[in-house]
Design an enzyme around this catalytic site. Structure first.
Site, PDB file in Angstrom:
ATOM      1  N   ALA A  11       0.803  -1.237   0.000  1.00 13.43           N
ATOM      2  CA  ALA A  11       0.000   0.000   0.000  1.00 13.43           C
ATOM      3  C   ALA A  11       0.832   1.281   0.000  1.00 13.43           C
ATOM      4  CB  ALA A  11      -0.938  -0.009   1.208  1.00 13.43           C
ATOM      5  N   ARG A  14       4.369   2.900  -5.232  1.00 13.96           N
ATOM      6  CA  ARG A  14       3.815   3.815  -6.259  1.00 13.96           C
ATOM      7  C   ARG A  14       2.413   3.370  -6.667  1.00 13.96           C
ATOM      8  NH1 ARG A  14       9.283   3.959  -7.315  1.00 13.96           N
ATOM      9  NH2 ARG A  14       9.167   1.817  -8.023  1.00 13.96           N
ATOM     10  N   MET A  15       2.264   2.099  -7.009  1.00 14.17           N
ATOM     11  CA  MET A  15       0.932   1.617  -7.417  1.00 14.17           C
ATOM     12  C   MET A  15       0.010   1.433  -6.217  1.00 14.17           C
ATOM     13  SD  MET A  15       0.224   1.602 -10.508  1.00 14.17           S
ATOM     14  CE  MET A  15      -1.324   0.750 -10.267  1.00 14.17           C
ATOM     15  N   ARG A  37       5.319  -4.799   3.397  1.00 14.25           N
ATOM     16  CA  ARG A  37       6.407  -5.687   3.805  1.00 14.25           C
ATOM     17  C   ARG A  37       6.707  -5.478   5.303  1.00 14.25           C
ATOM     18  NH1 ARG A  37      11.243  -4.258   4.425  1.00 14.25           N
ATOM     19  NH2 ARG A  37      10.913  -2.211   3.454  1.00 14.25           N
ATOM     20  N   ASN A 126      -0.441  -5.280 -17.867  1.00 10.88           N
ATOM     21  CA  ASN A 126      -0.897  -3.895 -17.975  1.00 10.88           C
ATOM     22  C   ASN A 126      -2.417  -3.871 -17.837  1.00 10.88           C
ATOM     23  OD1 ASN A 126      -1.631  -1.232 -19.053  1.00 10.88           O
ATOM     24  ND2 ASN A 126       0.553  -1.095 -19.510  1.00 10.88           N
ATOM     25  N   HIS A 157      10.663   3.114 -19.253  1.00 11.02           N
ATOM     26  CA  HIS A 157      10.065   3.313 -17.933  1.00 11.02           C
ATOM     27  C   HIS A 157      11.011   4.126 -17.048  1.00 11.02           C
ATOM     28  CE1 HIS A 157       7.421  -0.051 -19.104  1.00 11.02           C
ATOM     29  NE2 HIS A 157       6.591   0.426 -18.200  1.00 11.02           N
ATOM     30  N   HIS A 158      10.466   4.566 -15.918  1.00 15.63           N
ATOM     31  CA  HIS A 158      11.187   5.322 -14.876  1.00 15.63           C
ATOM     32  C   HIS A 158      12.428   4.563 -14.372  1.00 15.63           C
ATOM     33  CE1 HIS A 158       9.261   2.586 -11.894  1.00 15.63           C
ATOM     34  NE2 HIS A 158       8.262   2.591 -12.787  1.00 15.63           N
ATOM     35  N   LYS A 161      12.303   1.167 -12.050  1.00 20.05           N
ATOM     36  CA  LYS A 161      11.726  -0.130 -12.461  1.00 20.05           C
ATOM     37  C   LYS A 161      12.791  -1.225 -12.385  1.00 20.05           C
ATOM     38  CE  LYS A 161       8.800  -2.414 -15.874  1.00 20.05           C
ATOM     39  NZ  LYS A 161       7.984  -3.056 -14.816  1.00 20.05           N
TER      40      LYS A 161
HETATM   41  N1  LIG Z   1       0.090  -4.457 -14.548  1.00  9.66           N
HETATM   42  C1  LIG Z   1       0.096  -3.121 -14.509  1.00  9.66           C
HETATM   43  O1  LIG Z   1      -0.807  -2.441 -15.057  1.00  9.66           O
HETATM   44  C2  LIG Z   1       1.194  -2.435 -13.770  1.00  9.66           C
HETATM   45  C3  LIG Z   1       2.135  -3.182 -13.134  1.00  9.66           C
HETATM   46  N2  LIG Z   1       3.088  -2.593 -12.367  1.00  9.66           N
HETATM   47  C4  LIG Z   1       3.959  -3.510 -11.642  1.00  9.66           C
HETATM   48  O2  LIG Z   1       3.604  -3.445 -10.263  1.00  9.66           O
HETATM   49  C5  LIG Z   1       4.745  -3.752  -9.465  1.00  9.66           C
HETATM   50  C6  LIG Z   1       4.949  -2.662  -8.431  1.00  9.66           C
HETATM   51  O3  LIG Z   1       5.304  -1.462  -9.079  1.00  9.66           O
HETATM   52  P1  LIG Z   1       5.516  -0.119  -8.238  1.00  9.66           P
HETATM   53  O4  LIG Z   1       4.295   0.230  -7.467  1.00  9.66           O
HETATM   54  O5  LIG Z   1       6.069   0.873  -9.203  1.00  9.66           O
HETATM   55  O6  LIG Z   1       6.682  -0.584  -7.243  1.00  9.66           O
HETATM   56  P2  LIG Z   1       6.976  -0.092  -5.768  1.00  9.66           P
HETATM   57  O7  LIG Z   1       8.339  -0.644  -5.417  1.00  9.66           O
HETATM   58  O8  LIG Z   1       6.753   1.384  -5.672  1.00  9.66           O
HETATM   59  O9  LIG Z   1       5.852  -0.804  -4.884  1.00  9.66           O
HETATM   60  C7  LIG Z   1       5.877  -2.138  -4.488  1.00  9.66           C
HETATM   61  C8  LIG Z   1       5.479  -2.155  -3.022  1.00  9.66           C
HETATM   62  O10 LIG Z   1       5.326  -3.504  -2.573  1.00  9.66           O
HETATM   63  C9  LIG Z   1       5.945  -3.591  -1.312  1.00  9.66           C
HETATM   64  N3  LIG Z   1       6.276  -4.957  -0.953  1.00  9.66           N
HETATM   65  C10 LIG Z   1       7.394  -5.674  -1.221  1.00  9.66           C
HETATM   66  N4  LIG Z   1       7.314  -6.907  -0.667  1.00  9.66           N
HETATM   67  C11 LIG Z   1       6.110  -6.969  -0.047  1.00  9.66           C
HETATM   68  C12 LIG Z   1       5.464  -7.967   0.732  1.00  9.66           C
HETATM   69  N5  LIG Z   1       6.028  -9.163   0.971  1.00  9.66           N
HETATM   70  N6  LIG Z   1       4.246  -7.695   1.263  1.00  9.66           N
HETATM   71  C13 LIG Z   1       3.654  -6.493   1.034  1.00  9.66           C
HETATM   72  N7  LIG Z   1       4.235  -5.494   0.339  1.00  9.66           N
HETATM   73  C14 LIG Z   1       5.441  -5.739  -0.209  1.00  9.66           C
HETATM   74  C15 LIG Z   1       7.168  -2.695  -1.448  1.00  9.66           C
HETATM   75  O11 LIG Z   1       7.707  -2.396  -0.176  1.00  9.66           O
HETATM   76  P3  LIG Z   1       9.279  -1.961  -0.046  1.00  9.66           P
HETATM   77  O12 LIG Z   1       9.492  -0.848  -1.028  1.00  9.66           O
HETATM   78  O13 LIG Z   1       9.393  -1.553   1.369  1.00  9.66           O
HETATM   79  O14 LIG Z   1      10.061  -3.202  -0.415  1.00  9.66           O
HETATM   80  C16 LIG Z   1       6.540  -1.506  -2.143  1.00  9.66           C
HETATM   81  O15 LIG Z   1       5.929  -0.612  -1.224  1.00  9.66           O
HETATM   82  C17 LIG Z   1       5.899  -3.944 -10.446  1.00  9.66           C
HETATM   83  O16 LIG Z   1       6.040  -5.318 -10.733  1.00  9.66           O
HETATM   84  C18 LIG Z   1       5.417  -3.192 -11.692  1.00  9.66           C
HETATM   85  O17 LIG Z   1       6.012  -3.628 -12.882  1.00  9.66           O
HETATM   86  C19 LIG Z   1       3.175  -1.248 -12.229  1.00  9.66           C
HETATM   87  C20 LIG Z   1       2.275  -0.445 -12.869  1.00  9.66           C
HETATM   88  C21 LIG Z   1       1.212  -0.972 -13.696  1.00  9.66           C
HETATM   89  O1  LIG Z   2       6.838  -0.789 -13.332  1.00  8.41           O
HETATM   90  C1  LIG Z   2       6.046   0.015 -13.868  1.00  8.41           C
HETATM   91  O2  LIG Z   2       6.016   1.206 -13.568  1.00  8.41           O
HETATM   92  C2  LIG Z   2       5.099  -0.493 -14.869  1.00  8.41           C
HETATM   93  N1  LIG Z   2       5.037  -1.779 -15.040  1.00  8.41           N
HETATM   94  C3  LIG Z   2       4.186  -2.478 -15.926  1.00  8.41           C
HETATM   95  C4  LIG Z   2       5.029  -3.235 -16.935  1.00  8.41           C
HETATM   96  O3  LIG Z   2       6.015  -3.870 -16.539  1.00  8.41           O
HETATM   97  O4  LIG Z   2       4.699  -3.219 -18.121  1.00  8.41           O
HETATM   98  C5  LIG Z   2       3.099  -1.626 -16.516  1.00  8.41           C
HETATM   99  C6  LIG Z   2       3.431  -0.195 -16.731  1.00  8.41           C
HETATM  100  O5  LIG Z   2       4.068  -0.038 -17.961  1.00  8.41           O
HETATM  101  C7  LIG Z   2       4.207   0.437 -15.597  1.00  8.41           C
END
Ligand SMILES: NC(=O)C1=CN([C@@H]2O[C@H](COP(=O)(O)OP(=O)(O)OC[C@H]3O[C@@H](n4cnc5c(N)ncnc54)[C@H](OP(=O)(O)O)[C@@H]3O)[C@@H](O)[C@H]2O)C=CC1
Ligand SMILES: O=C(O)C1=N[C@H](C(=O)O)C[C@H](O)C1
Length: 271
Positions: A11, A14-15, A37, A126, A157-158, A161
């Site tokens: 929570a 970023r997402m 986590r 996605n 991507h940023h 990633k």
């Molecule tokens: N399918 C889609 O449409 C999209 C997919 N994504 C994917 O989503 C994922 C997350 O992206 P993003 O939000 O940018 O990454 P972030 O690193 O910002 O967020 C991930 C979060 O998950 C937490 N986390 C890690 N391990 C655990 C656990 N065991 N239990 C609970 N929480 C945990 C992390 O904590 P901590 O940082 O403290 O380790 C962090 O807060 C990536 O795989 C990304 O590619 C992203 C955007 C769109």
């Molecule tokens: O990590 C991201 O930020 C994103 N991850 C997804 C991916 O791996 O395609 C979706 C989106 O592009 C953002």
């Protein structure tokens, strides 16, 4: 009608924060829990405050078990290991598990398939409408243009990633391969360096760029003799993924267990 009770994994990410915002703006769903986590600085903080929508009375915990027991669905954009662990709890609780996490290996996918015997899993690289429509167009173009048009998938991507190629790039590659009647696994070229030799015929290439704050750019290039067709999507705001995830959860509510995709949710052809 009572709102679907959703919990958010990761929570504070970023997402995760975008997901809490998306839940707070939709009357059909309610935030029933949020976790992070173990050891995260976010534990004990209000999930709404972390997301910038004001206090929601939901403190971030580090234990998903009681949250799953009192929820109808979980939204999960975290890490592959965290996602697989949550899918096992989702199966025990017979709830909807919406998975946006990318970078999953074959071993993770096998465990998700096992969990999907009891949980409703909706997973996509996605969750946006635009990318899933793009995938359908890519499949159509790959089929119509024929094998002498080379296919390359470019993504940016940023800087934070951690996985490559992106889940979206692989989803688009799968769509292109399906249009050609090929296996992506057997025909993809995921990196090039040094004396590579000429491009293998029928291959699907991937190129990865990382930098700055780019939310997600994808282009599929069809390169023919003397001309090119390029199909692109540019994500400008993570809320497109978060709203898609909420839509997926509502679609999955009371559906029979299985491993579904965003194409199923949107009624689009899948790769
Ligand atoms: N399918 C889609 O449409 C999209 C997919 N994504 C994917 O989503 C994922 C997350 O992206 P993003 O939000 O940018 O990454 P972030 O690193 O910002 O967020 C991930 C979060 O998950 C937490 N986390 C890690 N391990 C655990 C656990 N065991 N239990 C609970 N929480 C945990 C992390 O904590 P901590 O940082 O403290 O380790 C962090 O807060 C990536 O795989 C990304 O590619 C992203 C955007 C769109
Ligand atoms: O990590 C991201 O930020 C994103 N991850 C997804 C991916 O791996 O395609 C979706 C989106 O592009 C953002």
């Amino acid at each position: 009608m009572t709102a679907m009770r959703l919990i958010v994994a990761g929570a504070a990410g970023r997402m995760g924060r975008a997901l809490v915002r998306a839940i707070s703006e939709n009357d059909g769903v309610a935030l029933a829990g949020a976790f992070e986590r173990a050891g995260s600085d976010a534990i004990g903080r209000d999930a709404g405050e972390l997301a910038g929508v004001g206090p929601l009375g939901v403190a971030v915990t580090d234990d998903p078990l009681p949250l799953v027991a009192a929820a109808d669905g979980a939204l999960d954009f975290t890490t592959p290991d965290a996602t697989v662990a949550l899918s096992e709890l989702a199966a025990q609780g017979r709830i909807v598990h919406v998975i946006g996490t990318t970078g999953l290996a074959e071993s993770h996918l096998q465990r998700l398939d096992a969990a999907a015997r009891h949980a409703v899993i909706v997973r996509s690289g996605n969750m946006s409408l635009g990318v899933n429509l793009l995938a359908a167009l890519v499949r159509q173009a790959a089929s119509a243009l024929g094998p002498d048009w080379d296919i390359e998938v470019l993504e940016m991507h940023h800087r934070a990633k951690v996985d490559a190629p992106s889940g979206t790039a692989l989803l688009l590659g799968e769509a292109a391969a399906a249009g050609r009647g090929l296996s992506l696994e057997e025909n993809s070229v995921r990196s090039r360096d040094g004396h590579t030799g000429p491009r293998p015929e029928g291959s699907i290439g991937f190129a990865t760029l990382r930098g700055g704050t780019v939310v997600g750019d994808h282009t599929v290039i069809f390169a023919g003799a003397g001309e090119r067709v390029e199909l692109s999507h540019r994500a400008e705001d993570r809320m497109i993924f978060a709203r898609g995830a909420v839509k997926a959860a509502l679609w999955g509510f009371r559906r029979k267990p299985g491993h579904y995709s965003m194409a199923d949710v949107l009624g689009l052809p899948s790769a």
